[in-house]
Design a protein around this motif. Structure first.
Motif, PDB file in Angstrom:
ATOM      1  N   ASN A   1       9.454  -3.124   2.743  1.00 10.04           N
ATOM      2  CA  ASN A   1       9.193  -2.359   3.971  1.00 10.04           C
ATOM      3  C   ASN A   1       8.807  -0.905   3.726  1.00 10.04           C
ATOM      4  O   ASN A   1       9.074  -0.041   4.551  1.00 10.04           O
ATOM      5  CB  ASN A   1      10.412  -2.397   4.899  1.00 10.04           C
ATOM      6  CG  ASN A   1      10.643  -3.768   5.470  1.00 10.04           C
ATOM      7  OD1 ASN A   1       9.699  -4.460   5.840  1.00 10.04           O
ATOM      8  ND2 ASN A   1      11.892  -4.182   5.525  1.00 10.04           N
ATOM      9  N   ARG A   2       8.165  -0.629   2.606  1.00 10.50           N
ATOM     10  CA  ARG A   2       7.739   0.747   2.358  1.00 10.50           C
ATOM     11  C   ARG A   2       6.295   0.999   2.783  1.00 10.50           C
ATOM     12  O   ARG A   2       5.882   2.145   2.904  1.00 10.50           O
ATOM     13  CB  ARG A   2       7.898   1.083   0.876  1.00 10.50           C
ATOM     14  CG  ARG A   2       9.317   1.544   0.543  1.00 10.50           C
ATOM     15  CD  ARG A   2       9.748   0.987  -0.744  1.00 10.50           C
ATOM     16  NE  ARG A   2      10.883   1.709  -1.291  1.00 10.50           N
ATOM     17  CZ  ARG A   2      11.698   1.187  -2.185  1.00 10.50           C
ATOM     18  NH1 ARG A   2      11.523  -0.048  -2.595  1.00 10.50           N
ATOM     19  NH2 ARG A   2      12.704   1.880  -2.665  1.00 10.50           N
ATOM     20  N   ILE A   3       5.519  -0.057   2.955  1.00 11.28           N
ATOM     21  CA  ILE A   3       4.135   0.110   3.384  1.00 11.28           C
ATOM     22  C   ILE A   3       3.813  -0.886   4.490  1.00 11.28           C
ATOM     23  O   ILE A   3       4.377  -1.979   4.542  1.00 11.28           O
ATOM     24  CB  ILE A   3       3.134  -0.057   2.216  1.00 11.28           C
ATOM     25  CG1 ILE A   3       3.323  -1.402   1.509  1.00 11.28           C
ATOM     26  CG2 ILE A   3       3.249   1.094   1.239  1.00 11.28           C
ATOM     27  CD1 ILE A   3       2.305  -1.667   0.408  1.00 11.28           C
ATOM     28  N   SER A   4       2.886  -0.494   5.350  1.00  4.29           N
ATOM     29  CA  SER A   4       2.456  -1.344   6.457  1.00  4.29           C
ATOM     30  C   SER A   4       1.358  -2.291   5.986  1.00  4.29           C
ATOM     31  O   SER A   4       0.915  -2.240   4.833  1.00  4.29           O
ATOM     32  CB  SER A   4       1.926  -0.471   7.594  1.00  4.29           C
ATOM     33  OG  SER A   4       0.753   0.213   7.169  1.00  4.29           O
ATOM     34  N   ASP A   5       0.882  -3.136   6.891  1.00  7.30           N
ATOM     35  CA  ASP A   5      -0.220  -4.039   6.553  1.00  7.30           C
ATOM     36  C   ASP A   5      -1.462  -3.255   6.129  1.00  7.30           C
ATOM     37  O   ASP A   5      -2.138  -3.609   5.161  1.00  7.30           O
ATOM     38  CB  ASP A   5      -0.563  -4.934   7.749  1.00  7.30           C
ATOM     39  CG  ASP A   5       0.500  -5.994   7.992  1.00  7.30           C
ATOM     40  OD1 ASP A   5       1.080  -6.478   7.007  1.00  7.30           O
ATOM     41  OD2 ASP A   5       0.749  -6.334   9.157  1.00  7.30           O
ATOM     42  N   GLU A   6      -1.770  -2.193   6.873  1.00  4.38           N
ATOM     43  CA  GLU A   6      -2.942  -1.379   6.530  1.00  4.38           C
ATOM     44  C   GLU A   6      -2.737  -0.669   5.194  1.00  4.38           C
ATOM     45  O   GLU A   6      -3.642  -0.629   4.349  1.00  4.38           O
ATOM     46  CB  GLU A   6      -3.206  -0.351   7.631  1.00  4.38           C
ATOM     47  CG  GLU A   6      -4.435   0.512   7.362  1.00  4.38           C
ATOM     48  CD  GLU A   6      -4.687   1.534   8.454  1.00  4.38           C
ATOM     49  OE1 GLU A   6      -5.625   2.342   8.307  1.00  4.38           O
ATOM     50  OE2 GLU A   6      -3.940   1.530   9.459  1.00  4.38           O
ATOM     51  N   ASP A   7      -1.541  -0.111   4.988  1.00  3.40           N
ATOM     52  CA  ASP A   7      -1.247   0.557   3.719  1.00  3.40           C
ATOM     53  C   ASP A   7      -1.321  -0.423   2.554  1.00  3.40           C
ATOM     54  O   ASP A   7      -1.733  -0.068   1.445  1.00  3.40           O
ATOM     55  CB  ASP A   7       0.149   1.186   3.751  1.00  3.40           C
ATOM     56  CG  ASP A   7       0.250   2.316   4.754  1.00  3.40           C
ATOM     57  OD1 ASP A   7      -0.789   2.930   5.045  1.00  3.40           O
ATOM     58  OD2 ASP A   7       1.362   2.568   5.252  1.00  3.40           O
ATOM     59  N   ARG A   8      -0.905  -1.642   2.818  1.00  2.00           N
ATOM     60  CA  ARG A   8      -0.935  -2.681   1.784  1.00  2.00           C
ATOM     61  C   ARG A   8      -2.358  -2.900   1.283  1.00  2.00           C
ATOM     62  O   ARG A   8      -2.611  -2.950   0.074  1.00  2.00           O
ATOM     63  CB  ARG A   8      -0.364  -3.977   2.380  1.00  2.00           C
ATOM     64  CG  ARG A   8      -0.226  -5.144   1.431  1.00  2.00           C
ATOM     65  CD  ARG A   8       0.188  -6.377   2.226  1.00  2.00           C
ATOM     66  NE  ARG A   8       0.709  -7.431   1.383  1.00  2.00           N
ATOM     67  CZ  ARG A   8       1.064  -8.624   1.837  1.00  2.00           C
ATOM     68  NH1 ARG A   8       0.962  -8.893   3.122  1.00  2.00           N
ATOM     69  NH2 ARG A   8       1.534  -9.546   1.017  1.00  2.00           N
TER      70      ARG A   8
ATOM     71  N   THR B   1      19.475  -1.469   8.304  1.00  2.00           N
ATOM     72  CA  THR B   1      18.050  -1.156   8.392  1.00  2.00           C
ATOM     73  C   THR B   1      17.274  -2.468   8.478  1.00  2.00           C
ATOM     74  O   THR B   1      17.869  -3.552   8.387  1.00  2.00           O
ATOM     75  CB  THR B   1      17.591  -0.378   7.143  1.00  2.00           C
ATOM     76  OG1 THR B   1      17.532  -1.290   6.032  1.00  2.00           O
ATOM     77  CG2 THR B   1      18.540   0.770   6.820  1.00  2.00           C
ATOM     78  N   PRO B   2      15.944  -2.407   8.620  1.00  2.00           N
ATOM     79  CA  PRO B   2      15.169  -3.650   8.621  1.00  2.00           C
ATOM     80  C   PRO B   2      15.369  -4.510   7.378  1.00  2.00           C
ATOM     81  O   PRO B   2      15.141  -5.715   7.416  1.00  2.00           O
ATOM     82  CB  PRO B   2      13.719  -3.153   8.724  1.00  2.00           C
ATOM     83  CG  PRO B   2      13.832  -1.904   9.515  1.00  2.00           C
ATOM     84  CD  PRO B   2      15.097  -1.250   9.018  1.00  2.00           C
TER      85      PRO B   2
ATOM     86  N   ASN C   1       5.641   6.582   2.329  1.00  2.00           N
ATOM     87  CA  ASN C   1       6.371   5.351   2.630  1.00  2.00           C
ATOM     88  C   ASN C   1       6.738   5.283   4.109  1.00  2.00           C
ATOM     89  O   ASN C   1       6.876   6.306   4.781  1.00  2.00           O
ATOM     90  CB  ASN C   1       7.669   5.282   1.818  1.00  2.00           C
ATOM     91  CG  ASN C   1       7.412   5.263   0.324  1.00  2.00           C
ATOM     92  OD1 ASN C   1       6.336   4.884  -0.119  1.00  2.00           O
ATOM     93  ND2 ASN C   1       8.398   5.678  -0.446  1.00  2.00           N
ATOM     94  N   ILE C   2       6.930   4.076   4.594  1.00  2.00           N
ATOM     95  CA  ILE C   2       7.488   3.878   5.933  1.00  2.00           C
ATOM     96  C   ILE C   2       8.813   3.148   5.807  1.00  2.00           C
ATOM     97  O   ILE C   2       9.166   2.306   6.610  1.00  2.00           O
ATOM     98  CB  ILE C   2       6.532   3.089   6.836  1.00  2.00           C
ATOM     99  CG1 ILE C   2       6.208   1.721   6.218  1.00  2.00           C
ATOM    100  CG2 ILE C   2       5.277   3.861   7.099  1.00  2.00           C
ATOM    101  CD1 ILE C   2       5.531   0.778   7.198  1.00  2.00           C
ATOM    102  N   ARG C   3       9.549   3.480   4.761  1.00  2.00           N
ATOM    103  CA  ARG C   3      10.771   2.758   4.407  1.00  2.00           C
ATOM    104  C   ARG C   3      11.740   2.671   5.583  1.00  2.00           C
ATOM    105  O   ARG C   3      12.011   3.638   6.273  1.00  2.00           O
ATOM    106  CB  ARG C   3      11.446   3.460   3.235  1.00  2.00           C
ATOM    107  CG  ARG C   3      12.738   2.819   2.767  1.00  2.00           C
ATOM    108  CD  ARG C   3      13.267   3.560   1.545  1.00  2.00           C
ATOM    109  NE  ARG C   3      14.520   3.000   1.101  1.00  2.00           N
ATOM    110  CZ  ARG C   3      15.700   3.440   1.499  1.00  2.00           C
ATOM    111  NH1 ARG C   3      15.763   4.427   2.356  1.00  2.00           N
ATOM    112  NH2 ARG C   3      16.804   2.893   1.047  1.00  2.00           N
ATOM    113  N   ASN C   4      12.254   1.469   5.768  1.00  2.00           N
ATOM    114  CA  ASN C   4      13.279   1.204   6.778  1.00  2.00           C
ATOM    115  C   ASN C   4      12.812   1.493   8.201  1.00  2.00           C
ATOM    116  O   ASN C   4      13.593   1.902   9.045  1.00  2.00           O
ATOM    117  CB  ASN C   4      14.543   2.029   6.506  1.00  2.00           C
ATOM    118  CG  ASN C   4      15.261   1.554   5.268  1.00  2.00           C
ATOM    119  OD1 ASN C   4      15.064   0.431   4.821  1.00  2.00           O
ATOM    120  ND2 ASN C   4      16.086   2.408   4.711  1.00  2.00           N
ATOM    121  N   THR C   5      11.538   1.307   8.476  1.00  2.00           N
ATOM    122  CA  THR C   5      11.089   1.576   9.835  1.00  2.00           C
ATOM    123  C   THR C   5      10.621   0.328  10.566  1.00  2.00           C
ATOM    124  O   THR C   5      10.888   0.171  11.743  1.00  2.00           O
ATOM    125  CB  THR C   5       9.935   2.596   9.833  1.00  2.00           C
ATOM    126  OG1 THR C   5       8.869   2.097   9.009  1.00  2.00           O
ATOM    127  CG2 THR C   5      10.395   3.932   9.307  1.00  2.00           C
TER     128      THR C   5
END
Length: 434
Positions: free
Chosen positions: A169-176, A354-355, A297-301
């Protein structure tokens, strides 16, 4: 013990995997299937970390298996090694850019390289099944890889890192997608223009003549002056940002010219400009053989919501709003979509969810008991509320969801046990000193 699914009827592939597992028998074991239904059921129930899928086997519906994995975010763990019949099939699979595939090889390449791949996985086991691991290791990780002059290595390490960041959960689909493209471009640049000293003009001439770039790379990599060169990948994954550095053994190249040049109409050579638009703080050293960049990162969001859960109600919470109270009667299960949640026993804060923890309320759900703790939202949060009867029906249709829940609870228990042992050791040290 990590599970390896071997999905094929090809004895050569089966023997290759089995022999490799014998070498690392304390860490890996394989189960072999050639029936598509059995393979999908096995993936659902066992959730294997490594999946070797033979795309050239007519008995195995590889596309259907891949679709089943892609369609369920809870199955996006570890990675897929795709085995193909020929280079054309490899190209077809690679064009799809499926982030769950960590390596694509012909049968010949697979028999030659699988031991190496398994060794890499064995040395980096934290990448295989990692949800929640950052809570154990303190939120920051650093490491490095040494990559040979082989395009297969580039794809493997790229997907290795990208899948890990995505699954935690550190990156989104787009970031991936952006990170995968950036790593592939920069590593390919380090290989071709760095270690193998293939100039832009050399590559253009070769491609205009209809040459296969892989053949050119193979020929250059076999030359004595290039054969011992390596690519060095280092990373630091933190709570807020992740940083990457790629260095090659080449003599460097004129990266400033490439950055300042309009490459929109060129056949190739757009990698650096493309990468610069996708990540932060990308820069080369003066020599041109080392490049570094960062991502946020978008960690734990945000969590990936399996399609099966989307029909249920999504509930939003504001900061300090109560999700459930200790001792109240309720056995609904909550799937964590986003945010952080403080867990209190009485007035004592005992944990933060967290998520990565996936669910809230599983104890009351499983034991038909009252709530064991009070849970408050920390900031803006979102949950999916799942009534018990509905979730039981869901498990009947998708039994692997129940297994996934069990694995998650086992991971939590392991983490809690580790913390308890660590605390006990500290108490023993204090006692001995006194």
């Amino acid at each position: 013990m990590k599970k390896i699914l071997t999905a094929t009827s090809n004895d050569v592939i089966i023997t290759t995997v089995q022999n490799a597992c014998k070498k690392y028998s304390a860490y890996f074991e394989t189960d072999v299937f050639s029936d598509t239904e059995q393979i999908i059921n096995y993936i659902d129930y066992q959730i294997p970390e490594i999946k070797v899928i033979d795309f050239s086997d007519e008995k195995v519906d590889a596309k259907r298996i891949l679709a089943a994995i892609d369609g369920d975010p809870w199955l996006h763990y570890g990675g897929i090694i795709a085995v193909c019949q020929n280079a054309r099939m490899i190209s077809e699979i690679e064009e799809k850019k499926n982030p769950n595939i960590v390596s694509v090889q012909t049968v010949k390449e697979f028999t030659k390289h699988f031991n190496r791949l398994l060794r890499i996985l064995w040395q980096n086991q934290q990448f295989l099944y990692t949800r929640g691991m950052q809570d154990v290791i303190g939120g920051q990780e650093s490491g490095s890889f040494i990559c040979g002059n082989d395009p297969m290595d580039i794809r493997f390490y790229t997907n290795f890192l990208v899948s890990y960041l995505y699954n935690t959960n550190r990156i989104s689909d787009e970031d991936r997608f952006n990170l995968q493209m950036t790593l592939m471009e920069l590593l390919t640049n380090a290989l071709e223009h760095g270690n193998l000293e293939i100039s832009y003009e050399d590559k253009s001439k070769w491609m205009n003549q209809g040459g296969d770039i892989l053949q050119l790379i193979g020929a250059r990599a076999a030359m004595p002056q290039f054969s011992n060169r390596r690519i060095y990948i280092s990373y630091t994954i933190g709570k807020v940002k992740s940083a990457f550095k790629i260095k090659d053994d080449g003599n460097g190249f004129d990266w400033k010219t490439r950055l300042n040049k309009d490459t929109t109409t060129e056949l190739h050579g757009r990698g650096i400009s493309l990468s610069q638009s996708m990540v932060s703080d990308l820069h080369y050293n003066d020599k041109g053989n080392e490049v570094s960049f960062e991502i946020t990162n978008i960690r734990n969001t945000v969590n990936n919501v399996p399609g099966m859960l989307k029909p249920f109600d999504t509930v939003s919470y504001k900061d300090k709003q109560v999700v459930c109270r200790q001792h109240e009667v309720s056995n609904d299960l909550y799937f964590i979509v986003s945010g952080r949640y403080a867990v209190y026993s009485g007035r004592k804060l005992i944990s933060v969810l967290t998520p990565n923890d996936m669910f809230i309320g599983e104890m009351a759900f499983l034991l038909n008991d009252r709530r064991s703790a009070t849970i408050l939202a920390v900031g803006d949060c979102k949950l999916i509320r799942i009534p018990k009867q509905d979730f039981l029906s869901l498990i009947r249709r998708n039994p692997h969801y129940g297994i996934f829940l069990s694995k998650m609870l086992a991971q939590r228990l392991i983490r809690q046990t580790d913390k308890t042992l660590e605390l006990a050791n500290k108490i023993n040290e204090i006692t001995r000193v006194n």
